[in-house]
Design a protein around this motif. Structure first.
Motif, PDB file in Angstrom:
ATOM      1  N   THR A  58       0.841  -1.188   0.000  1.00 47.88           N
ATOM      2  CA  THR A  58       0.000   0.000   0.000  1.00 47.88           C
ATOM      3  C   THR A  58       0.881   1.245   0.000  1.00 47.88           C
ATOM      4  OG1 THR A  58      -0.133  -0.074   2.422  1.00 47.88           O
ATOM      5  CG2 THR A  58      -1.958  -1.060   1.192  1.00 47.88           C
ATOM      6  N   SER A  59       0.275   2.329  -0.384  1.00 45.31           N
ATOM      7  CA  SER A  59       0.968   3.611  -0.398  1.00 45.31           C
ATOM      8  C   SER A  59      -0.020   4.688  -0.007  1.00 45.31           C
ATOM      9  CB  SER A  59       1.523   3.889  -1.799  1.00 45.31           C
ATOM     10  OG  SER A  59       2.151   5.159  -1.858  1.00 45.31           O
ATOM     11  N   TYR A  60       0.451   5.720   0.692  1.00 45.04           N
ATOM     12  CA  TYR A  60      -0.435   6.770   1.173  1.00 45.04           C
ATOM     13  C   TYR A  60       0.173   8.150   0.953  1.00 45.04           C
ATOM     14  CZ  TYR A  60      -2.567   2.842   3.608  1.00 45.04           C
ATOM     15  OH  TYR A  60      -3.166   1.638   3.898  1.00 45.04           O
ATOM     16  N   ALA A  61      -0.687   9.097   0.737  1.00 39.85           N
ATOM     17  CA  ALA A  61      -0.248  10.485   0.717  1.00 39.85           C
ATOM     18  C   ALA A  61       0.181  10.889   2.127  1.00 39.85           C
ATOM     19  CB  ALA A  61      -1.386  11.383   0.238  1.00 39.85           C
ATOM     20  N   ASP A  62       1.117  11.802   2.205  1.00 41.28           N
ATOM     21  CA  ASP A  62       1.608  12.228   3.518  1.00 41.28           C
ATOM     22  C   ASP A  62       0.493  12.804   4.385  1.00 41.28           C
ATOM     23  OD1 ASP A  62       4.837  13.461   2.318  1.00 41.28           O
ATOM     24  OD2 ASP A  62       4.165  11.453   2.898  1.00 41.28           O
ATOM     25  N   SER A  63      -0.478  13.436   3.748  1.00 38.22           N
ATOM     26  CA  SER A  63      -1.551  14.091   4.494  1.00 38.22           C
ATOM     27  C   SER A  63      -2.463  13.121   5.222  1.00 38.22           C
ATOM     28  CB  SER A  63      -2.380  14.962   3.549  1.00 38.22           C
ATOM     29  OG  SER A  63      -2.941  14.171   2.515  1.00 38.22           O
ATOM     30  N   VAL A  64      -2.450  11.848   4.821  1.00 37.07           N
ATOM     31  CA  VAL A  64      -3.346  10.863   5.456  1.00 37.07           C
ATOM     32  C   VAL A  64      -2.589   9.729   6.118  1.00 37.07           C
ATOM     33  CG1 VAL A  64      -5.100  11.409   3.730  1.00 37.07           C
ATOM     34  CG2 VAL A  64      -3.671   9.371   3.427  1.00 37.07           C
ATOM     35  N   LYS A  65      -1.290   9.709   5.958  1.00 33.89           N
ATOM     36  CA  LYS A  65      -0.486   8.619   6.500  1.00 33.89           C
ATOM     37  C   LYS A  65      -0.675   8.527   8.009  1.00 33.89           C
ATOM     38  CE  LYS A  65       3.143   8.185   4.081  1.00 33.89           C
ATOM     39  NZ  LYS A  65       4.478   8.403   3.468  1.00 33.89           N
ATOM     40  N   GLY A  66      -0.907   7.314   8.480  1.00 38.31           N
ATOM     41  CA  GLY A  66      -1.129   7.102   9.897  1.00 38.31           C
ATOM     42  C   GLY A  66      -2.582   7.243  10.325  1.00 38.31           C
ATOM     43  N   ARG A  67      -3.413   7.802   9.441  1.00 36.96           N
ATOM     44  CA  ARG A  67      -4.840   7.958   9.766  1.00 36.96           C
ATOM     45  C   ARG A  67      -5.724   7.093   8.870  1.00 36.96           C
ATOM     46  NH1 ARG A  67      -7.279  12.705   8.869  1.00 36.96           N
ATOM     47  NH2 ARG A  67      -5.889  13.325   7.159  1.00 36.96           N
ATOM     48  N   PHE A  68      -5.306   6.888   7.651  1.00 35.09           N
ATOM     49  CA  PHE A  68      -6.099   6.119   6.682  1.00 35.09           C
ATOM     50  C   PHE A  68      -5.425   4.770   6.420  1.00 35.09           C
ATOM     51  CE2 PHE A  68      -8.207   9.878   4.190  1.00 35.09           C
ATOM     52  CZ  PHE A  68      -8.637  10.415   5.406  1.00 35.09           C
ATOM     53  N   THR A  69      -6.249   3.762   6.183  1.00 37.68           N
ATOM     54  CA  THR A  69      -5.753   2.427   5.867  1.00 37.68           C
ATOM     55  C   THR A  69      -6.553   1.848   4.718  1.00 37.68           C
ATOM     56  OG1 THR A  69      -5.149   2.060   8.185  1.00 37.68           O
ATOM     57  CG2 THR A  69      -5.272   0.125   6.757  1.00 37.68           C
ATOM     58  N   ILE A  70      -5.848   1.310   3.741  1.00 42.76           N
ATOM     59  CA  ILE A  70      -6.487   0.681   2.585  1.00 42.76           C
ATOM     60  C   ILE A  70      -6.283  -0.825   2.662  1.00 42.76           C
ATOM     61  CG2 ILE A  70      -6.506   0.482   0.074  1.00 42.76           C
ATOM     62  CD1 ILE A  70      -5.488   3.377  -0.025  1.00 42.76           C
ATOM     63  N   SER A  71      -7.342  -1.555   2.377  1.00 36.65           N
ATOM     64  CA  SER A  71      -7.267  -3.018   2.336  1.00 36.65           C
ATOM     65  C   SER A  71      -8.156  -3.508   1.211  1.00 36.65           C
ATOM     66  CB  SER A  71      -7.701  -3.614   3.671  1.00 36.65           C
ATOM     67  OG  SER A  71      -9.042  -3.253   3.974  1.00 36.65           O
ATOM     68  N   ARG A  72      -7.980  -4.757   0.841  1.00 38.76           N
ATOM     69  CA  ARG A  72      -8.851  -5.307  -0.191  1.00 38.76           C
ATOM     70  C   ARG A  72      -9.202  -6.743   0.139  1.00 38.76           C
ATOM     71  NH1 ARG A  72      -6.047  -4.703  -5.880  1.00 38.76           N
ATOM     72  NH2 ARG A  72      -8.025  -5.551  -6.647  1.00 38.76           N
ATOM     73  N   ASP A  73     -10.412  -7.099  -0.225  1.00 38.48           N
ATOM     74  CA  ASP A  73     -10.912  -8.459  -0.089  1.00 38.48           C
ATOM     75  C   ASP A  73     -11.090  -8.972  -1.515  1.00 38.48           C
ATOM     76  OD1 ASP A  73     -12.526 -10.767   0.140  1.00 38.48           O
ATOM     77  OD2 ASP A  73     -13.333 -10.061   2.049  1.00 38.48           O
ATOM     78  N   ILE A  74     -10.141  -9.787  -1.952  1.00 34.82           N
ATOM     79  CA  ILE A  74     -10.156 -10.238  -3.341  1.00 34.82           C
ATOM     80  C   ILE A  74     -11.402 -11.050  -3.641  1.00 34.82           C
ATOM     81  CG2 ILE A  74      -8.961 -11.682  -5.028  1.00 34.82           C
ATOM     82  CD1 ILE A  74      -6.319 -10.816  -3.713  1.00 34.82           C
ATOM     83  N   ALA A  75     -11.799 -11.901  -2.717  1.00 37.00           N
ATOM     84  CA  ALA A  75     -12.966 -12.755  -2.937  1.00 37.00           C
ATOM     85  C   ALA A  75     -14.245 -11.928  -3.094  1.00 37.00           C
ATOM     86  CB  ALA A  75     -13.120 -13.746  -1.795  1.00 37.00           C
ATOM     87  N   LYS A  76     -14.322 -10.843  -2.360  1.00 38.11           N
ATOM     88  CA  LYS A  76     -15.512  -9.983  -2.425  1.00 38.11           C
ATOM     89  C   LYS A  76     -15.376  -8.901  -3.483  1.00 38.11           C
ATOM     90  CE  LYS A  76     -16.991 -10.571   2.380  1.00 38.11           C
ATOM     91  NZ  LYS A  76     -17.308  -9.885   3.657  1.00 38.11           N
ATOM     92  N   LYS A  77     -14.224  -8.827  -4.140  1.00 41.54           N
ATOM     93  CA  LYS A  77     -13.973  -7.796  -5.141  1.00 41.54           C
ATOM     94  C   LYS A  77     -14.229  -6.407  -4.570  1.00 41.54           C
ATOM     95  CE  LYS A  77     -15.027 -10.628  -9.213  1.00 41.54           C
ATOM     96  NZ  LYS A  77     -15.851 -10.730 -10.441  1.00 41.54           N
ATOM     97  N   THR A  78     -13.762  -6.190  -3.388  1.00 44.08           N
ATOM     98  CA  THR A  78     -14.002  -4.920  -2.701  1.00 44.08           C
ATOM     99  C   THR A  78     -12.709  -4.391  -2.100  1.00 44.08           C
ATOM    100  OG1 THR A  78     -16.269  -5.582  -2.194  1.00 44.08           O
ATOM    101  CG2 THR A  78     -15.357  -3.767  -0.919  1.00 44.08           C
ATOM    102  N   VAL A  79     -12.524  -3.097  -2.231  1.00 44.75           N
ATOM    103  CA  VAL A  79     -11.404  -2.411  -1.608  1.00 44.75           C
ATOM    104  C   VAL A  79     -11.968  -1.409  -0.606  1.00 44.75           C
ATOM    105  CG1 VAL A  79      -9.454  -0.866  -2.002  1.00 44.75           C
ATOM    106  CG2 VAL A  79      -9.921  -2.718  -3.617  1.00 44.75           C
ATOM    107  N   TYR A  80     -11.314  -1.306   0.526  1.00 37.20           N
ATOM    108  CA  TYR A  80     -11.804  -0.458   1.607  1.00 37.20           C
ATOM    109  C   TYR A  80     -10.817   0.674   1.898  1.00 37.20           C
ATOM    110  CZ  TYR A  80     -14.629  -4.616   2.367  1.00 37.20           C
ATOM    111  OH  TYR A  80     -15.473  -5.680   2.196  1.00 37.20           O
ATOM    112  N   LEU A  81     -11.382   1.789   2.297  1.00 42.71           N
ATOM    113  CA  LEU A  81     -10.585   2.910   2.780  1.00 42.71           C
ATOM    114  C   LEU A  81     -11.095   3.253   4.174  1.00 42.71           C
ATOM    115  CD1 LEU A  81      -8.487   5.171   2.373  1.00 42.71           C
ATOM    116  CD2 LEU A  81     -10.314   6.559   1.360  1.00 42.71           C
TER     117      LEU A  81
END
Length: 122
Positions: A58-81
């Protein structure tokens, strides 16, 4: 073809949390990296963060680093923020996008969702 639909936006107070979802249709979605972008009124669309097709990086902009997290569920075809410790300056329309690489530029991404509004009140 890949179609993306974001959901989970809304109104939240400063310091609150929201989780955005990016649901995809299309058999090849698992081969794409996914980026999250946002656009505030009168401003250019900016990169928030991204995740590789495997979810291994994963990669994050400095403005959100430490506050935002991205993950994905491949089986559900869904990405979360997952967004925590939200600030008024996080107010924007948030978009997810699918592309061949996880980079911070919009023109690499082939497919875009319609966006979901996030408003953080002070």
């Amino acid at each position: 073809q890949v179609q993306l639909v974001e959901s989970g936006g809304g109104l939240v107070q400063t310091g609150g949390s929201l989780r955005l979802s990016c649901a995809a249709s299309g058999r090849t979605f698992s081969r794409y990296a996914v980026g999250w972008f946002r656009q505030a009124p009168g401003k250019e669309r900016e990169f928030v963060g991204g995740i590789t097709w495997s979810g291994g990086s994963t990669s994050y902009a400095d403005s959100v680093k430490g506050r935002f997290t991205i993950s994905r569920d491949i089986a559900k075809k869904t990405v979360y923020l997952e967004m925590n410790s939200l600030k008024p300056e996080d107010t924007a329309v948030y978009y997810c996008a699918a592309g061949s690489r996880m980079v911070a530029v919009t023109n690499v991404y082939d497919y875009w969702g319609q966006g979901t509004q996030v408003t953080v009140s002070s």
